[in-house]
Scaffold this active site. Structure first.
Site, PDB file in Angstrom:
ATOM      1  N   LYS A   1       0.854  -1.202   0.000  1.00 38.75           N
ATOM      2  CA  LYS A   1       0.000   0.000   0.000  1.00 38.75           C
ATOM      3  C   LYS A   1       0.881   1.240   0.000  1.00 38.75           C
ATOM      4  O   LYS A   1       1.893   1.308   0.718  1.00 38.75           O
ATOM      5  CB  LYS A   1      -0.894  -0.037   1.245  1.00 38.75           C
ATOM      6  CG  LYS A   1      -1.991   1.013   1.272  1.00 38.75           C
ATOM      7  CD  LYS A   1      -2.886   0.801   2.505  1.00 38.75           C
ATOM      8  CE  LYS A   1      -3.990   1.840   2.615  1.00 38.75           C
ATOM      9  NZ  LYS A   1      -4.809   1.674   3.831  1.00 38.75           N
TER      10      LYS A   1
ATOM     11  N   SER B   1      -9.733   1.915   2.800  1.00 41.05           N
ATOM     12  CA  SER B   1      -8.894   2.665   1.898  1.00 41.05           C
ATOM     13  C   SER B   1      -7.934   1.803   1.086  1.00 41.05           C
ATOM     14  O   SER B   1      -7.452   2.233   0.049  1.00 41.05           O
ATOM     15  CB  SER B   1      -8.079   3.685   2.697  1.00 41.05           C
ATOM     16  OG  SER B   1      -7.218   3.031   3.616  1.00 41.05           O
TER      17      SER B   1
ATOM     18  N   SER C   1      -9.718  -0.552   7.007  1.00 42.35           N
ATOM     19  CA  SER C   1      -9.172  -0.458   5.640  1.00 42.35           C
ATOM     20  C   SER C   1      -8.427  -1.679   5.137  1.00 42.35           C
ATOM     21  O   SER C   1      -8.062  -1.728   3.966  1.00 42.35           O
ATOM     22  CB  SER C   1      -8.265   0.753   5.517  1.00 42.35           C
ATOM     23  OG  SER C   1      -9.052   1.914   5.464  1.00 42.35           O
TER      24      SER C   1
HETATM   25  N1  GLN Z   1     -13.038   3.992   6.224  1.00 45.27           N
HETATM   26  C1  GLN Z   1     -12.485   4.479   7.446  1.00 45.27           C
HETATM   27  C2  GLN Z   1     -12.152   5.944   7.304  1.00 45.27           C
HETATM   28  O1  GLN Z   1     -12.467   6.496   6.315  1.00 45.27           O
HETATM   29  C3  GLN Z   1     -11.284   3.667   7.831  1.00 45.27           C
HETATM   30  C4  GLN Z   1     -10.056   4.008   7.097  1.00 45.27           C
HETATM   31  C5  GLN Z   1      -8.878   3.173   7.461  1.00 45.27           C
HETATM   32  O2  GLN Z   1      -8.973   2.133   8.097  1.00 45.27           O
HETATM   33  N2  GLN Z   1      -7.720   3.656   7.046  1.00 45.27           N
HETATM   34  O3  GLN Z   1     -11.583   6.561   8.153  1.00 45.27           O
END
Ligand code: GLN
Length: 488
Positions: A77, A152, A176
């Site tokens: 990532k 994400s 994410s």
């Molecule tokens: N979807 C969540 C957010 O927007 C989690 C994001 C993540 O785990 N990086 O914050």
């Protein structure tokens, strides 16, 4: 070659039946063939990957034993610093930045002989649940290119489902790793917070951020977990304790025997807000666990439904502070540096042009929540809720070994269908966020399909009991199997 598991590839490379170079080339060819459609990668490091593969082949030829994943390709990532390789965190503000050092996790991947293919697409600074907030355009779900791959870490999950890589790395602040795993029919684990190093991870919400392993099978996920986990003195919140034997736990679970394991169903997650097809797949899997010998009981976690609002105060608060470093002076983009603007103007022009709308929304919410007049009412309250949620978990794990729920309330949605309403996007993490606030481990493993799309099953365990979740995840896999998307 591209459909083999990482464990199989590692064994073939170690016995020199195939070379890492051949395996790496096969994956680079696959990326060239399908990534125009999937767009899982922001950067493919072809030359670096081939050089690393040849070096591993050479060391194996010389009789070195590099471990089970040596020579196996991996996608990382784009939020982890990789020396000399572009690292953007999905943001324009870091366009063109080449870190001068490797994240600890990346160093460990290299030491284990894995071959980094490139960096994967993500929502900007890991804020989002669909990868649509990437400044470089979305990633598409290999199951249906009109749908999102989750976020994400949508790129890391899509790369697995599209057979572009057998392994990948994600980061999980609120879901994410697990939510993209769920909607792409792959496996993703969030280790215990502090179990994997944050050194060299571009910070979103430091008290929550947890890097972790992603793969198509539970065993591969555990093998990767074992490579990346463990104490790092360069991360002040890294846990100095032995890593549980997750590989042995996964192999034990794969035998399909769950005798003596107590599984808790979270009463508060009994289905309101989740799609019927998701709940049906979940219940079927719970029944299967009972047939494997697990004792299934209902557990009440009264504060879990307050996790989402608490998270959306804590995470933005921390990000408003962490993202202050992107000021046009230290890294990446600089706007307005033409002699006609003051330092403050250059900083604000850079941030205005460099950050996307979701990141700005979070910075504004966080700054507001931390301001002196509102600190107690918002940030302080959210921290109290966090304590209550931790107590719920602690009480639950006095009764059961693991808690289970669907990973996400809905299957992969259509691109563009939730971007206009941030709250609808935030709901994707309804079931994943409590674990982040507590700090324990959790994993998503496929439980089947609903309307032809993958559904994820989440298993949560107590802090430093990552082994327990792997055992149950492997047992689920022994019943459900792995999911194969339609040909691209
Ligand atoms: N979807 C969540 C957010 O927007 C989690 C994001 C993540 O785990 N990086 O914050």
């Amino acid at each position: 070659m591209i459909k083999k598991t990482a464990a199989e590839l590692g064994a073939l490379i170690a016995s020199r039946e195939v070379s890492s170079e051949e395996v790496t080339r096969a994956h680079l060819d696959r990326i060239a063939e399908v990534d125009g459609k999937v767009r899982a990668f922001l950067h493919v490091d072809e030359a670096g990957a081939l050089a690393a593969a040849r070096a591993v082949d050479e060391r194996i030829k010389n009789g070195e034993n590099l471990g089970p994943l040596a020579g196996v390709p991996i996608a990382v990532k784009d939020v982890l610093a990789t020396e000399g390789v572009p690292t953007t965190a999905g943001s324009k503000i870091l366009e063109g930045w080449k870190p001068p050092y490797d994240a600890t996790l990346v160093q460990r991947l290299r030491a284990a002989g894995t071959v980094m293919l490139g960096k994967t697409n993500m929502d900007e600074f890991a804020m989002g649940s669909s990868t649509e907030y990437s400044a470089y355009g979305p990633t598409y779900n290999p199951w249906d290119l009109s749908r999102i791959p989750g976020g994400s870490g949508g790129g890391s999950a899509a790369a697995l489902a599209a057979y572009e890589a057998p392994l990948s790395i994600g980061t999980d602040t609120g879901g994410s790793i697990r939510q993209p795993g769920a909607v792409t029919g792959t496996v993703g684990a969030k280790p215990t917070y502090g179990g994997t190093s944050r050194y060299g991870l571009i910070a979103f919400s430091s008290s929550l951020d947890t890097p972790g392993p992603c793969a198509r099978t539970v065993e591969d996920t555990a093998l990767l977990h074992a490579v990346i986990a463990g104490h790092d003195p360069r991360d002040s919140t890294s846990i100095d304790a032995p890593v549980p034997d997750v590989v042995a736990a996964a192999r034990l679970g794969a035998t399909g025997d769950l005798t003596g394991v107590k599984v808790g169903l979270v009463r508060e997650f009994s289905g309101e807000g989740a799609e019927p097809g998701v709940m049906a797949s979940f219940r079927e899997t719970v029944d299967a666990l009972a047939k494997l010998g697990a004792e299934v009981v209902e557990v009440s976690c009264p504060h879990f439904l307050y996790a989402l609002p608490a998270y959306y105060l804590i995470a933005p608060s921390e990000c408003s502070s962490n993202l202050a470093r992107f000021d046009g002076v230290r890294f990446g983009l600089r706007a307005g540096d033409d002699g006609n603007h003051s330092l403050e103007e250059v900083m604000s022009l850079t941030r205005e042009q460099g950050f996307g709308p979701e990141v700005k929304r979070r910075i504004i919410i966080g700054t507001y929540a931390l301001s002196s007049g509102y600190y107690d009412a918002y940030y302080g309250q959210a921290q109290k809720v966090r304590t209550l949620i931790t107590r719920d978990f602690t009480a639950a794990f006095e009764q059961v070994d693991v808690l289970v729920s669907p990973t996400t309330p809905f299957v992969a949605f259509e691109l563009g269908s939730r971007t206009s309403d941030p709250y609808q996007m935030y709901l994707a993490d309804l079931f994943t966020i409590p674990t982040n606030l507590y700090g324990g481990p959790a994993i998503s493993v496929p439980s089947g399909l609903s309307e032809g799309l993958p559904v994820g099953f989440q298993i949560m365990a107590g802090t430093l009991r990552d082994d327990k979740m792997y055992r149950v995840a492997a047992a689920v896999e022994s019943v459900v199997g792995t999911l194969t998307p339609p040909a691209l």
